[in-house]
Design a protein around this motif. Structure first.
Motif, mmCIF file in Angstrom:
data_model
loop_
_atom_site.group_PDB
_atom_site.id
_atom_site.type_symbol
_atom_site.label_atom_id
_atom_site.label_comp_id
_atom_site.label_asym_id
_atom_site.label_seq_id
_atom_site.Cartn_x
_atom_site.Cartn_y
_atom_site.Cartn_z
ATOM 1 N N ALA A 176 -12.794 4.596 -6.529
ATOM 2 C CA ALA A 176 -11.610 3.877 -6.940
ATOM 3 C C ALA A 176 -11.427 3.188 -8.158
ATOM 4 N N VAL A 177 -10.278 3.207 -8.967
ATOM 5 C CA VAL A 177 -10.086 2.550 -10.088
ATOM 6 C C VAL A 177 -9.160 1.274 -10.063
ATOM 7 N N VAL A 178 -9.731 0.255 -10.610
ATOM 8 C CA VAL A 178 -9.037 -1.274 -10.634
ATOM 9 C C VAL A 178 -8.117 -1.299 -11.812
ATOM 10 N N THR A 235 -6.715 1.761 -7.202
ATOM 11 C CA THR A 235 -6.081 3.190 -6.869
ATOM 12 C C THR A 235 -7.307 4.136 -6.302
ATOM 13 N N LEU A 236 -7.071 4.684 -5.002
ATOM 14 C CA LEU A 236 -7.882 5.640 -4.491
ATOM 15 C C LEU A 236 -7.287 6.863 -4.785
ATOM 16 N N PRO A 237 -8.271 7.678 -5.493
ATOM 17 C CA PRO A 237 -7.878 9.096 -5.972
ATOM 18 C C PRO A 237 -8.014 10.072 -4.584
ATOM 19 N N PRO A 238 -7.267 11.026 -4.484
ATOM 20 C CA PRO A 238 -7.181 11.863 -3.182
ATOM 21 C C PRO A 238 -8.768 12.497 -3.128
ATOM 22 N N ALA A 239 -9.118 12.613 -2.228
ATOM 23 C CA ALA A 239 -10.596 13.012 -1.777
ATOM 24 C C ALA A 239 -10.443 13.626 -0.119
ATOM 25 N N ILE A 260 0.779 -1.312 -0.168
ATOM 26 C CA ILE A 260 -0.041 0.078 0.037
ATOM 27 C C ILE A 260 1.005 1.291 0.054
ATOM 28 N N GLU A 261 0.764 1.949 -0.845
ATOM 29 C CA GLU A 261 1.681 3.118 -1.119
ATOM 30 C C GLU A 261 0.827 4.539 -1.279
ATOM 31 N N VAL A 262 1.320 5.660 -0.858
ATOM 32 C CA VAL A 262 0.630 6.944 -0.843
ATOM 33 C C VAL A 262 1.204 7.189 -2.693
ATOM 34 N N ALA A 263 0.285 7.805 -3.490
ATOM 35 C CA ALA A 263 0.690 7.983 -4.681
ATOM 36 C C ALA A 263 1.212 9.579 -4.737
ATOM 37 N N GLU A 264 1.729 10.198 -5.796
ATOM 38 C CA GLU A 264 2.166 11.378 -5.704
ATOM 39 C C GLU A 264 1.038 12.495 -5.641
ATOM 40 N N ASP A 265 -0.003 12.226 -5.927
ATOM 41 C CA ASP A 265 -1.036 13.182 -5.801
ATOM 42 C C ASP A 265 -1.861 13.136 -4.563
ATOM 43 N N GLY A 266 -1.251 12.272 -3.651
ATOM 44 C CA GLY A 266 -2.061 11.923 -2.492
ATOM 45 C C GLY A 266 -3.011 11.044 -2.293
ATOM 46 N N GLY A 267 -3.396 10.424 -3.320
ATOM 47 C CA GLY A 267 -4.212 9.195 -3.089
ATOM 48 C C GLY A 267 -3.440 7.955 -2.566
#
Length: 330
Positions: free
Chosen positions: A174-176, A216-220, A59-66
């Motif tokens: 979320a995106v699969v 992937t969970l987008p930042p929200a 589980i990693e934090v994405a560059e955009d915060g997601g």
């Protein structure tokens, strides 16, 4: 149980090649649903390709915060991860609401998305079922259906999707991600599951032979004030008869942003877009929450013994959003 072969994949390309070489093969994650279905004869793969050893368990934090969540992350690890609990608490709550601790230790994120309905007719190979044997009929419509769908069903199938996790993922957009022999692809959770229509045996939009690699969970920012509420027939391990994932951002008594998804009411996690649109920009009070729920549930088509779900979901919307609204103003 039918005899089957077993292979352990060393990498993603190897896993895809093994499945491509044997059309009767299936990927094996934790096996908490697939193996049960093999025991009852619903699933009869000739070979299992074990993917638990693939490097998809982070589980990693994405560059955009997601967040990026690997497909083989165990459900228990997902629920306990500090970034999930902080930024998407409803997701952690949804995972903890599903199954027992022992099952969560084995079950994977990818497998959770692909778990199949718990309809009794689907699980009994002596009974007809359009999802299991296309064209054989749906006995639940005239038979036992108290925990079946009230939204998005058809004359061909009224089964519900059992995932708790999927409901929260749908609420948060979320995106699969997946891999095929032809390359990678991605599907939003809301498009990942196909409408029932007249082909209930076609459950997802995954290409043939595809391997889910992650979510992937987008930042929200709204997701930080979120909650998952599950109603079940007993307090211990049981599937939902109705559930909701909700997130709410309130400013000066008005709804700035809201996310809503329902569980156990349709063949897939149900994103409540109509209710969200009705609420956005309006007052954050119980009357508005009830009106939005009514707007979403106007499309419900309950059967004689599951009409209670409409009232149940309305009450859940009002109760959970009222709690979140109160918390947002503290």
């Amino acid at each position: 149980m039918k005899e089957f072969g077993y292979e352990r994949a060393a990498d993603v390309s190897g896993a895809l090649a093994l499945l491509d070489a044997d059309p009767d093969a299936r990927f094996l994650g934790g096996g908490t649903n697939l193996v049960d279905l093999m025991k009852t004869g619903v699933e009869r793969p000739g070979r299992l390709v074990d993917i638990r050893g693939l490097p998809l368990d982070r589980i990693e934090v994405a560059e955009d915060g997601g967040l990026r969540i690997g497909a083989t992350v165990a459900n228990s690890d997902l629920a306990a991860h500090p970034d999930v609990r902080r930024a998407y608490p409803a997701l952690a709550q949804a995972v903890l609401a599903g199954a027992s601790g022992q099952l969560r230790n084995m079950a994977t994120v990818g497998g959770n998305l692909l778990q199949r309905t718990r309809c009794g007719y689907f699980g009994d190979v002596t009974k007809p079922c359009n999802k299991r044997v296309p064209g054989s009929g749906c006995p639940a419509i005239e038979g036992e259906h108290h925990n079946h769908a009230v939204l998005g069903a058809s004359d061909h199938c009224v089964a519900t999707h059992p995932s708790d996790m999927g409901v929260a993922l749908a609420a948060f957009g979320a995106v699969v991600s997946y891999e095929t022999a032809d390359g990678p692809g991605a599907l939003p959770v809301t498009e990942f599951y196909l409408p029932v229509g007249d082909t209930p045996h076609l459950e997802t939009a995954l290409p043939p032979g595809a391997l889910i690699t992650g979510v992937t969970l987008p930042p929200a920012s709204v997701a930080a004030n979120s909650r998952y509420r599950k109603v079940r027939e007993r307090a211990s391990y049981a599937f939902a008869i109705g559930s909701i994932a909700a997130a709410l951002d309130v400013r000066d008594g008005f709804v700035r942003e809201v996310r809503l998804a329902f569980g156990a009411v349709a063949s897939r996690p149900w994103r409540a877009h109509t209710a969200e649109q009705a609420l956005t920009g309006g007052p954050a009070d119980a009357a508005a929450f009830a009106a939005a729920a009514d707007a979403e549930l106007a499309a419900a088509r309950p059967l004689p013994h599951n009409a209670y779900k409409v009232t149940l979901m309305r009450n859940l919307v009002v109760a959970v959003l009222s709690e979140l609204a109160e918390e947002a103003t503290r």
